[in-house]
Design a protein around this motif. Structure first.
Motif, mmCIF file in Angstrom:
data_model
loop_
_atom_site.group_PDB
_atom_site.id
_atom_site.type_symbol
_atom_site.label_atom_id
_atom_site.label_comp_id
_atom_site.label_asym_id
_atom_site.label_seq_id
_atom_site.Cartn_x
_atom_site.Cartn_y
_atom_site.Cartn_z
ATOM 1 N N LEU A 41 27.294 0.008 -103.785
ATOM 2 C CA LEU A 41 25.974 0.334 -103.254
ATOM 3 C C LEU A 41 25.350 -0.805 -102.467
ATOM 4 O O LEU A 41 24.650 -0.576 -101.481
ATOM 5 N N TRP A 42 25.588 -2.046 -102.911
ATOM 6 C CA TRP A 42 24.948 -3.159 -102.201
ATOM 7 C C TRP A 42 25.526 -3.351 -100.803
ATOM 8 O O TRP A 42 24.895 -3.944 -99.949
ATOM 9 N N VAL A 43 26.722 -2.825 -100.563
ATOM 10 C CA VAL A 43 27.298 -2.852 -99.220
ATOM 11 C C VAL A 43 26.894 -1.600 -98.449
ATOM 12 O O VAL A 43 26.521 -1.667 -97.276
ATOM 13 N N LYS A 44 26.947 -0.472 -99.110
ATOM 14 C CA LYS A 44 26.572 0.795 -98.475
ATOM 15 C C LYS A 44 25.193 0.709 -97.838
ATOM 16 O O LYS A 44 24.982 1.165 -96.707
ATOM 17 N N HIS A 45 24.257 0.090 -98.547
ATOM 18 C CA HIS A 45 22.890 0.060 -98.041
ATOM 19 C C HIS A 45 22.652 -1.060 -97.031
ATOM 20 O O HIS A 45 21.584 -1.090 -96.411
ATOM 21 N N MET A 46 23.609 -1.939 -96.837
ATOM 22 C CA MET A 46 23.540 -2.816 -95.665
ATOM 23 C C MET A 46 23.593 -1.957 -94.407
ATOM 24 O O MET A 46 22.820 -2.126 -93.472
ATOM 25 N N HIS A 47 24.550 -1.010 -94.409
ATOM 26 C CA HIS A 47 24.751 -0.128 -93.255
ATOM 27 C C HIS A 47 23.680 0.964 -93.185
ATOM 28 O O HIS A 47 23.084 1.195 -92.129
ATOM 29 N N GLU A 48 23.413 1.608 -94.320
ATOM 30 C CA GLU A 48 22.554 2.789 -94.317
ATOM 31 C C GLU A 48 21.057 2.462 -94.282
ATOM 32 O O GLU A 48 20.268 3.263 -93.779
ATOM 33 N N VAL A 155 19.206 -7.452 -105.845
ATOM 34 C CA VAL A 155 19.604 -6.251 -106.592
ATOM 35 C C VAL A 155 20.345 -6.659 -107.860
ATOM 36 O O VAL A 155 20.902 -7.747 -107.952
ATOM 37 N N ALA A 156 20.334 -5.767 -108.832
ATOM 38 C CA ALA A 156 21.039 -5.993 -110.097
ATOM 39 C C ALA A 156 21.894 -4.785 -110.427
ATOM 40 O O ALA A 156 21.551 -3.643 -110.098
ATOM 41 N N ILE A 157 23.005 -5.051 -111.073
ATOM 42 C CA ILE A 157 23.907 -3.991 -111.542
ATOM 43 C C ILE A 157 23.307 -3.349 -112.789
ATOM 44 O O ILE A 157 22.693 -4.020 -113.616
ATOM 45 N N ASP A 158 23.506 -2.026 -112.932
ATOM 46 C CA ASP A 158 23.041 -1.369 -114.153
ATOM 47 C C ASP A 158 23.776 -1.969 -115.367
ATOM 48 O O ASP A 158 24.857 -2.520 -115.257
ATOM 49 N N GLY A 159 23.158 -1.829 -116.536
ATOM 50 C CA GLY A 159 23.557 -2.574 -117.717
ATOM 51 C C GLY A 159 25.038 -2.592 -118.045
ATOM 52 O O GLY A 159 25.718 -1.569 -118.027
ATOM 53 N N TYR A 273 15.947 -2.275 -98.178
ATOM 54 C CA TYR A 273 17.315 -2.272 -98.704
ATOM 55 C C TYR A 273 17.301 -2.215 -100.223
ATOM 56 O O TYR A 273 17.988 -1.396 -100.844
ATOM 57 N N ALA A 274 16.515 -3.089 -100.861
ATOM 58 C CA ALA A 274 16.468 -3.127 -102.320
ATOM 59 C C ALA A 274 15.898 -1.823 -102.879
ATOM 60 O O ALA A 274 16.414 -1.288 -103.872
ATOM 61 N N ALA A 275 14.855 -1.293 -102.250
ATOM 62 C CA ALA A 275 14.245 -0.054 -102.733
ATOM 63 C C ALA A 275 15.234 1.105 -102.683
ATOM 64 O O ALA A 275 15.335 1.895 -103.636
ATOM 65 N N ALA A 276 15.987 1.203 -101.594
ATOM 66 C CA ALA A 276 16.972 2.279 -101.464
ATOM 67 C C ALA A 276 18.106 2.108 -102.462
ATOM 68 O O ALA A 276 18.610 3.082 -103.037
ATOM 69 N N PHE A 277 18.524 0.869 -102.674
ATOM 70 C CA PHE A 277 19.581 0.578 -103.639
ATOM 71 C C PHE A 277 19.182 1.074 -105.024
ATOM 72 O O PHE A 277 19.932 1.794 -105.685
ATOM 73 N N PHE A 278 17.990 0.690 -105.476
ATOM 74 C CA PHE A 278 17.574 1.053 -106.828
ATOM 75 C C PHE A 278 17.377 2.554 -106.982
ATOM 76 O O PHE A 278 17.670 3.127 -108.038
ATOM 77 N N GLU A 279 16.880 3.196 -105.944
ATOM 78 C CA GLU A 279 16.687 4.648 -106.016
ATOM 79 C C GLU A 279 18.027 5.360 -106.188
ATOM 80 O O GLU A 279 18.176 6.240 -107.041
ATOM 81 N N GLN A 281 20.866 3.975 -107.196
ATOM 82 C CA GLN A 281 21.500 3.527 -108.433
ATOM 83 C C GLN A 281 21.040 4.356 -109.622
ATOM 84 O O GLN A 281 21.853 4.772 -110.459
ATOM 85 N N ALA A 282 19.732 4.611 -109.716
ATOM 86 C CA ALA A 282 19.197 5.394 -110.829
ATOM 87 C C ALA A 282 19.783 6.808 -110.834
ATOM 88 O O ALA A 282 20.152 7.334 -111.894
ATOM 89 N N ALA A 283 19.880 7.416 -109.659
ATOM 90 C CA ALA A 283 20.451 8.760 -109.568
ATOM 91 C C ALA A 283 21.927 8.747 -109.932
ATOM 92 O O ALA A 283 22.421 9.642 -110.632
ATOM 93 N N LYS A 284 22.643 7.739 -109.460
ATOM 94 C CA LYS A 284 24.082 7.645 -109.737
ATOM 95 C C LYS A 284 24.351 7.383 -111.212
ATOM 96 O O LYS A 284 25.346 7.858 -111.761
ATOM 97 N N TYR A 285 23.466 6.625 -111.863
ATOM 98 C CA TYR A 285 23.683 6.353 -113.281
ATOM 99 C C TYR A 285 23.640 7.666 -114.071
ATOM 100 O O TYR A 285 24.533 7.936 -114.881
ATOM 101 N N ALA A 286 22.611 8.459 -113.840
ATOM 102 C CA ALA A 286 22.479 9.724 -114.562
ATOM 103 C C ALA A 286 23.665 10.642 -114.277
ATOM 104 O O ALA A 286 24.220 11.262 -115.197
ATOM 105 N N ALA A 287 24.076 10.719 -113.017
ATOM 106 C CA ALA A 287 25.205 11.579 -112.648
ATOM 107 C C ALA A 287 26.513 11.055 -113.237
ATOM 108 O O ALA A 287 27.358 11.837 -113.691
ATOM 109 N N SER A 288 26.672 9.744 -113.247
ATOM 110 C CA SER A 288 27.906 9.152 -113.775
ATOM 111 C C SER A 288 28.017 9.379 -115.279
ATOM 112 O O SER A 288 29.098 9.707 -115.798
ATOM 113 N N GLU A 289 26.905 9.201 -115.978
ATOM 114 C CA GLU A 289 26.920 9.423 -117.421
ATOM 115 C C GLU A 289 27.283 10.871 -117.731
ATOM 116 O O GLU A 289 28.091 11.142 -118.641
#
Length: 357
Positions: A41-48, A155-159, A273-279, A281-289
């Motif tokens: 994600l931290w690379v994806k949002h460099m571009h996006e 940015v920080a990685i989820d736990g 960039y940071a705001a988009a990353f965290f948004e 990330q939160a969605a991906k965490y729920a979907a990944s779980e």
């Protein structure tokens, strides 16, 4: 040679622009790089996010336009050499990260030296950046040592937790197990009887499936896309905490040539960039779980008393990191105090006060 040539060329471009009509828009070629591919994600949002946000902010003044070159996935620089690439002129913008560049950016590894912290990535990032900005002279020293200007976008990685072939209810369950992880993480296994083995997401799946080790230290939004639940189905909630991995850095030789309005545009881009990353990330965490649980994985909560004993009995994790920072002459004690105290003000207190020992 590259650094001098790049600086001269950049300065020449500024002079040429200044000599032209007042309304002329200057075009600056810049290269943004990462050793990681865009799947992270931290690379994806460099571009996006970062690039479009900078372009939009610059368009408001019409002063500067950027001609971007993007090089991700190690196509121009290898992982961990990003800061060096900025200093030598090979690249202009990258992630400033101590995790992947401990020699050059080790001071940014503060959260890895203080495990069992908050699990909220935004809370962790806010506390780290508060320390970076509030400790007098710290960011200037980073720039002086590396040639990189930190512009925000932290940015920080989820736990972090541990995925294994069998559940971990107690530390006794870990005795003799071999656990894969990156360098800074392996020290967290102290006092458990587990053996840390150097590894990465490039090899985790195969190494676990072939018995090189029995599980890995990792984070949900990386473990699930790697399908590690197929070979290590137990997601053991150790709660090491979310880990700050860095923020955006730009070469000092480039930054020094920017006007105040251009600098403001880049900082605005970093914030977006940071705001988009965290948004995401939160969605991906729920979907990944959800994906993990639907495909045979399960979550295991370690007994709280066992976790408390682990924290109490492990060797102080800040010692080696602090000693290295002191050897570099960095204000590490002030940074540690600022980080700990900011978290406390936000409602989180470490179970063990590493700084008091």
């Amino acid at each position: 040679m590259n650094k001098l040539f790049a600086s001269a060329a950049f300065a020449g471009g500024l002079l040429a622009s200044a000599a032209g009509p007042a309304a002329a828009q200057e075009t600056i070629p810049l290269t943004i790089v990462s050793g990681h591919p865009e799947v992270f994600l931290w690379v994806k949002h460099m571009h996006e996010t970062f690039i479009p946000a900078v372009d939009a902010a610059l368009a408001e003044t019409g002063e500067v336009k950027i001609d971007w070159t993007e090089a991700y996935g190690g196509t121009l620089v290898r992982l961990g050499s990003e800061a060096e690439a900025l200093e030598t002129g090979i690249a202009d913008i990258a992630m400033a990260s101590g995790v992947f560049d401990p020699a050059g950016m080790g001071i940014l590894n503060i959260t890895y030296a203080m495990p069992f912290g908050p699990t909220d990535p935004e809370m962790v990032t806010g506390a780290v950046e508060d320390a970076l900005y509030s400790v007098d002279g710290l960011l200037d020293q980073i720039t002086q040592e590396t040639g990189v200007v930190y512009i925000g976008g932290g940015v920080a990685i989820d736990g972090y937790n541990i995925a294994t072939k069998r559940p971990l209810n107690t530390r006794a369950d870990m005795d003799g197990m071999r656990i894969g992880g990156a360098g800074p993480n392996l020290a967290w296994l102290d006092s458990t009887g587990a053996v840390g083995v150097q590894g990465s997401y490039v090899s985790f799946y195969n190494d676990i499936s072939t018995g090189v080790y029995d599980g890995n230290i990792g984070w949900m939004t990386a473990n699930v896309p790697a399908r590690l639940y197929e070979v290590a189905p137990y997601w053991n909630r150790i709660d090491f905490g979310a880990m700050y991995i860095g923020g955006l850095g730009i070469a000092e030789r480039v930054w020094d040539g920017f006007s105040d309005s251009t600098r403001a545009a880049f900082r605005a881009g970093a914030e977006a960039y940071a705001a988009a990353f965290f948004e995401e990330q939160a969605a991906k965490y729920a979907a990944s779980e959800k994906t993990m649980l639907e495909n045979g994985g399960s979550e295991v909560k370690m007994d709280p008393a066992e976790r408390e004993a682990w924290i109490a009995e492990m060797r102080n994790p800040i010692t080696a990191w602090r000693d290295a920072a002191l050897a570099r002459g960095e204000p590490v004690d002030a940074m540690l105090t600022a980080y700990r105290d900011t978290l406390a003000e936000g409602g989180f207190t470490f179970q063990r006060d590493y700084l008091a020992e």
